[in-house]
Design an enzyme around this catalytic site. Structure first.
Site, mmCIF file in Angstrom:
data_model
loop_
_atom_site.group_PDB
_atom_site.id
_atom_site.type_symbol
_atom_site.label_atom_id
_atom_site.label_comp_id
_atom_site.label_asym_id
_atom_site.label_seq_id
_atom_site.Cartn_x
_atom_site.Cartn_y
_atom_site.Cartn_z
ATOM 1 C CD GLU A 41 -17.821 -10.350 -30.658
ATOM 2 O OE1 GLU A 41 -16.804 -10.863 -30.643
ATOM 3 O OE2 GLU A 41 -18.176 -11.010 -30.873
ATOM 4 N N GLY A 93 -12.885 -13.093 -27.666
ATOM 5 C CA GLY A 93 -12.805 -14.830 -28.292
ATOM 6 C C GLY A 93 -10.823 -15.421 -28.171
ATOM 7 C CG ASP A 100 -17.256 -17.800 -34.266
ATOM 8 O OD1 ASP A 100 -15.913 -18.645 -33.157
ATOM 9 O OD2 ASP A 100 -18.252 -17.184 -34.362
ATOM 10 C CG ASP A 122 -14.217 -9.027 -32.228
ATOM 11 O OD1 ASP A 122 -13.765 -10.156 -31.866
ATOM 12 O OD2 ASP A 122 -15.357 -8.849 -32.865
ATOM 13 N N GLY A 123 -12.170 -11.642 -33.986
ATOM 14 C CA GLY A 123 -11.484 -12.715 -33.924
ATOM 15 C C GLY A 123 -12.876 -13.304 -34.704
HETATM 16 C C1 5RP Z 1 -17.193 -14.177 -29.570
HETATM 17 C C2 5RP Z 1 -15.963 -14.338 -31.654
HETATM 18 C C3 5RP Z 1 -15.456 -15.031 -31.321
HETATM 19 O O1 5RP Z 1 -14.227 -13.629 -32.430
HETATM 20 C C4 5RP Z 1 -15.040 -15.481 -32.553
HETATM 21 O O2 5RP Z 1 -16.208 -16.769 -31.758
HETATM 22 C C5 5RP Z 1 -13.786 -16.730 -32.711
HETATM 23 O O3 5RP Z 1 -13.383 -16.514 -31.402
HETATM 24 P P1 5RP Z 1 -11.772 -17.349 -31.207
HETATM 25 O O4 5RP Z 1 -10.413 -16.323 -31.290
HETATM 26 O O5 5RP Z 1 -11.336 -17.941 -29.868
HETATM 27 O O6 5RP Z 1 -11.591 -18.685 -32.639
HETATM 28 O O7 5RP Z 1 -16.841 -13.654 -32.511
HETATM 29 O O8 5RP Z 1 -18.844 -13.647 -30.046
#
Ligand code: 5RP
Length: 262
Positions: free
Chosen positions: A111, A34, A92, A89-90
């Site tokens: 993930e 992400g 949502d 990790d990021g």
């Molecule tokens: C990818 C994810 C990302 O961590 C999530 O979508 C956050 O994305 P971003 O950092 O672009 O806001 O779960 O599968």
């Protein structure tokens, strides 16, 4: 492109930069997917180049693997690493228990496998990701292509007895065709509005044939590093029950900020 960053991108960057400090020589580190995780990978690449940081990274998607290699990180598979010291990790969405919705980028399966195989998971996020209840962000569910419409119907039927506000679901698309994950599956996005019992939801979904994995990360995340557009960061540690504040000098280096792929 330096100087053109939006406050949200700055917030993502400072969260990622602060999280990079947790990576030490010799570690095996899961690298998320992400836009926020992409900042992290770039920060770590800079530390490899400028400070001689030596660690092995396990990417959670082909996109992240490509970026990690580009910035000089030693990339290994999860099976080579076997177990990880840390995954960053990021997300949502995250709630006050640091339960998460992930999979907006379509990489939730790798993930979750990588985060679960780690001693610690740190989530990096901008302040807009914090929610009182999970579910405003559509919940991604990875399903195998065989009979996906039947799986979708089964999910929607099951949702009738669950504590949610909405029950419809949509096939994630890539233009005109269904999105395909790195594992060759599809993603159904569940528009639930609010998930009353995320733990139960995660268990129920994973019991359905055709469902590979869902985007609810329950009791997996140990710390959230929250970034703000002015360089402030907040570190919330769920195990220690602590909240720390910090402020990063915002220096946009050319190498870090050019050609951001994600
Ligand atoms: C990818 C994810 C990302 O961590 C999530 O979508 C956050 O994305 P971003 O950092 O672009 O806001 O779960 O599968």
């Amino acid at each position: 492109m330096t100087g053109d960053l939006s406050p949200i991108d700055k917030a993502k960057f400072v969260a990622a930069k602060r999280a990079a400090d947790f990576v030490e020589d010799g570690m095996r580190v899961g690298l998320g997917t992400g836009s926020t995780a992409a900042w992290l990978v770039r920060c770590l690449g800079e530390m490899v180049r400028d400070e001689g940081l030596k660690f092995r990274g396990v990417p959670t998607s082909t996109r992240t693997a490509e970026l990690a290699r580009d910035v000089g990180i030693q990339v290994v598979s999860l099976d080579e690493a076997k177990w990880l010291d840390l995954t960053i990790d990021g997300a949502d969405e995250f709630d006050s228990d640091l339960n998460l919705i992930k999979g907006g980028g379509g990489a939730l399966l790798q993930e979750k496998i990588v985060a679960t195989a780690s001693d610690q998971m740190i989530v990096i996020a901008d302040v807009g990701k914090e929610v009182e209840s999970l579910g405003t962000f559509p919940l991604p569910v990875e399903v195998i292509p065989f009979g996906w419409q039947t799986t979708q119907a089964l999910i929607e039927e099951t949702l009738i007895s669950m504590d949610v506000l909405g029950r419809n679901s949509t096939m994630r698309m890539n233009g005109e065709v269904p999105f395909i994950t790195d594992e060759g599956n599809h993603i159904l996005d569940l528009h639930l509005g609010r998930i009353g019992n995320p733990r139960q939801m995660a268990m129920v979904l994973n019991q359905m044939p055709g469902v590979v994995e869902n985007g609810l990360f329950i009791d997996i995340c140990d710390m959230v590093i929250l970034g703000y557009g002015d360089g402030r960061v907040e570190l919330r540690d769920i195990n220690e029950g602590t909240v720390e504040h910090d402020k990063l000098d915002f220096v946009e280096s050319d190498n870090l900020f050019t050609d951001l792929a994600d």
